[in-house]
Design a protein around this motif. Sequence first.
Motif, mmCIF file in Angstrom:
data_model
loop_
_atom_site.group_PDB
_atom_site.id
_atom_site.type_symbol
_atom_site.label_atom_id
_atom_site.label_comp_id
_atom_site.label_asym_id
_atom_site.label_seq_id
_atom_site.Cartn_x
_atom_site.Cartn_y
_atom_site.Cartn_z
ATOM 1 N N LYS A 70 -10.471 9.217 -6.460
ATOM 2 C CA LYS A 70 -9.824 8.485 -5.376
ATOM 3 C C LYS A 70 -8.543 7.824 -5.875
ATOM 4 O O LYS A 70 -8.500 7.314 -7.002
ATOM 5 C CB LYS A 70 -10.768 7.409 -4.817
ATOM 6 C CG LYS A 70 -11.891 7.948 -3.954
ATOM 7 C CD LYS A 70 -12.619 6.824 -3.237
ATOM 8 C CE LYS A 70 -13.561 7.365 -2.179
ATOM 9 N NZ LYS A 70 -14.215 6.287 -1.395
ATOM 10 N N ASP A 71 -7.504 7.823 -5.013
ATOM 11 C CA ASP A 71 -6.284 7.125 -5.401
ATOM 12 C C ASP A 71 -6.356 5.676 -4.919
ATOM 13 O O ASP A 71 -7.281 5.268 -4.224
ATOM 14 C CB ASP A 71 -5.039 7.827 -4.857
ATOM 15 C CG ASP A 71 -5.020 7.927 -3.340
ATOM 16 O OD1 ASP A 71 -5.403 6.948 -2.679
ATOM 17 O OD2 ASP A 71 -4.615 8.986 -2.815
ATOM 18 N N SER A 72 -5.329 4.897 -5.291
ATOM 19 C CA SER A 72 -5.354 3.454 -5.046
ATOM 20 C C SER A 72 -5.301 3.076 -3.574
ATOM 21 O O SER A 72 -5.588 1.937 -3.209
ATOM 22 C CB SER A 72 -4.178 2.788 -5.777
ATOM 23 O OG SER A 72 -2.948 3.336 -5.338
ATOM 24 N N GLN A 73 -4.919 4.014 -2.709
ATOM 25 C CA GLN A 73 -4.818 3.707 -1.290
ATOM 26 C C GLN A 73 -6.148 3.891 -0.546
ATOM 27 O O GLN A 73 -6.243 3.587 0.640
ATOM 28 C CB GLN A 73 -3.735 4.570 -0.644
ATOM 29 C CG GLN A 73 -2.335 4.288 -1.192
ATOM 30 C CD GLN A 73 -1.255 5.062 -0.472
ATOM 31 O OE1 GLN A 73 -1.316 5.255 0.724
ATOM 32 N NE2 GLN A 73 -0.258 5.514 -1.205
ATOM 33 N N LYS A 74 -7.153 4.390 -1.249
ATOM 34 C CA LYS A 74 -8.452 4.598 -0.622
ATOM 35 C C LYS A 74 -9.428 3.502 -1.047
ATOM 36 O O LYS A 74 -9.340 2.963 -2.145
ATOM 37 C CB LYS A 74 -9.001 5.979 -0.995
ATOM 38 C CG LYS A 74 -8.178 7.131 -0.425
ATOM 39 C CD LYS A 74 -8.776 8.472 -0.801
ATOM 40 C CE LYS A 74 -7.953 9.620 -0.225
ATOM 41 N NZ LYS A 74 -8.496 10.950 -0.625
ATOM 42 N N GLU A 75 -10.332 3.193 -0.154
ATOM 43 C CA GLU A 75 -11.313 2.147 -0.427
ATOM 44 C C GLU A 75 -12.566 2.732 -1.083
ATOM 45 O O GLU A 75 -12.981 3.847 -0.765
ATOM 46 C CB GLU A 75 -11.709 1.449 0.878
ATOM 47 C CG GLU A 75 -10.576 0.681 1.543
ATOM 48 C CD GLU A 75 -10.200 -0.575 0.783
ATOM 49 O OE1 GLU A 75 -11.075 -1.116 0.077
ATOM 50 O OE2 GLU A 75 -9.041 -1.001 0.888
ATOM 51 N N LEU A 76 -13.153 1.952 -1.984
ATOM 52 C CA LEU A 76 -14.422 2.346 -2.574
ATOM 53 C C LEU A 76 -15.551 2.009 -1.609
ATOM 54 O O LEU A 76 -15.512 0.982 -0.926
ATOM 55 C CB LEU A 76 -14.643 1.621 -3.901
ATOM 56 C CG LEU A 76 -13.772 2.075 -5.079
ATOM 57 C CD1 LEU A 76 -13.932 1.097 -6.239
ATOM 58 C CD2 LEU A 76 -14.122 3.477 -5.516
ATOM 59 N N ASP B 19 -19.935 5.346 -4.035
ATOM 60 C CA ASP B 19 -19.023 5.594 -5.158
ATOM 61 C C ASP B 19 -19.532 4.933 -6.437
ATOM 62 O O ASP B 19 -19.352 5.455 -7.542
ATOM 63 C CB ASP B 19 -17.621 5.070 -4.842
ATOM 64 C CG ASP B 19 -16.937 5.864 -3.735
ATOM 65 O OD1 ASP B 19 -17.236 7.069 -3.606
ATOM 66 O OD2 ASP B 19 -16.109 5.282 -3.013
ATOM 67 N N ASN C 56 0.803 -1.226 0.000
ATOM 68 C CA ASN C 56 0.000 0.000 0.000
ATOM 69 C C ASN C 56 0.834 1.273 0.000
ATOM 70 O O ASN C 56 0.296 2.368 -0.113
ATOM 71 C CB ASN C 56 -0.937 0.003 1.218
ATOM 72 C CG ASN C 56 -1.931 -1.139 1.179
ATOM 73 O OD1 ASN C 56 -2.483 -1.443 0.138
ATOM 74 N ND2 ASN C 56 -2.139 -1.788 2.317
ATOM 75 N N MET D 267 -12.881 4.509 -9.249
ATOM 76 C CA MET D 267 -11.976 5.313 -8.416
ATOM 77 C C MET D 267 -11.651 6.627 -9.133
ATOM 78 O O MET D 267 -11.615 7.691 -8.519
ATOM 79 C CB MET D 267 -10.703 4.532 -8.110
ATOM 80 C CG MET D 267 -10.963 3.245 -7.352
ATOM 81 S SD MET D 267 -9.494 2.422 -6.736
ATOM 82 C CE MET D 267 -9.226 3.310 -5.221
ATOM 83 N N ASN E 122 -14.458 9.055 -9.002
ATOM 84 C CA ASN E 122 -14.624 9.662 -7.679
ATOM 85 C C ASN E 122 -13.366 10.367 -7.181
ATOM 86 O O ASN E 122 -13.282 10.740 -6.007
ATOM 87 C CB ASN E 122 -15.041 8.582 -6.672
ATOM 88 C CG ASN E 122 -16.468 8.116 -6.872
ATOM 89 O OD1 ASN E 122 -17.404 8.765 -6.437
ATOM 90 N ND2 ASN E 122 -16.643 6.982 -7.545
#
Length: 364
Positions: free
Chosen positions: A291-297, A301, A54, A286, A289
């Motif tokens: 959002k980067d890869s470290q955030k959860e959907l 979303d 991560n 992602m 929305n």
Amino acid sequence: MGVDKSSNDFEEKRTNLGKKIFLSIIAILLVLGVCIFIFGHQYLKESLKPLNPNNKSVIQVKIPMGASDKKIGSILQDKKIVKSGMVFNYYVNSNHYSDLKAGYYELSPSMSLKAIANKLRSGGSDQPLQGVYGRLLVREGDNINDIANTVEKRSRYSSDDFKKLMVNKDFLNSLKKKYPKLLASAFKSKKNKYVLEGYLYPATYNSQNNVSLKTIVEQMVGKTNQELKPYFKKIKSKSLTINQALTLASFVESQHVSKDNGQKIAGVLYNRYNNDLPLEVKSSVMYANNKDSQKELVKKDYKNKSAYNLFIYKGLGPGPIGNPTITSLSAILNPKDMDKGYLVYKVNAKNKKVNYYSYSMSSN
């Protein structure tokens, strides 16, 4: 006779005691051996994994000329790129990576040992890659927001300067005139966030103080044209526009999987597209929305009405969601296992193992 019998009993007891001690020692050694083997196997297994999947941060690493594999492993461990330098040394030797090269590299704790070894085989820069100004790295899969942040760190321009340039019509039209075959289909998309999304090729660029922001971007687009030009005919033979090919390639790139799995994922995407099914690409949600890869959907979303939400809309969407490499483009042009009817793929975030299914599921 009694004395002899007593003596024999004593000798027998001593012999039996010796055997018991010997067998006990053997048993203890066997147990220790099994424990060491299990612990060693587990340690090796864990050490082969990315240090932190991560953590996408980039760390500059200098590999000196003539450094042995053992020394390189030690450097990587000290820089917190790998879990164990000893295991890295074992990995490169057991897989016959005998040509690791000196130079400056930008590596991440999220990279697998294979990815690190392949990068070290390709050769590093003879100049430092990191600093306030000078060298600007576009990483595989970076989108325009990611690049904007890098521009602010590696040049005299702000992220806002970069984003404003990305919507500057005069500048964009000048690039279209210079690279008509490359950019024509991107300009025809009406709902894309940025015309140049997907057209800023992952590489290292000159961002010294005397280099204008326009020139920095022109380097990126020029590099994309250079890399894609040999594939223009094959893209056309697949009945794809450049924008569609890069869009699909950006979906594959976002999964960070092996070349073989990239081709199989491409096959799944084609199967869904040909069966008039939404592609259901999570990375597109992602992107929709921001959002980067470290955030959860989360559930809401998936309800976003953005044209990039490919859980709601069919087709390929407006355009790329990041900047793919030629490897991902090649996967799109050479898909695998389409004949198996796979419609779903599942990527394990930890070990990047991919499973494929030939039936429809609610999400991938």
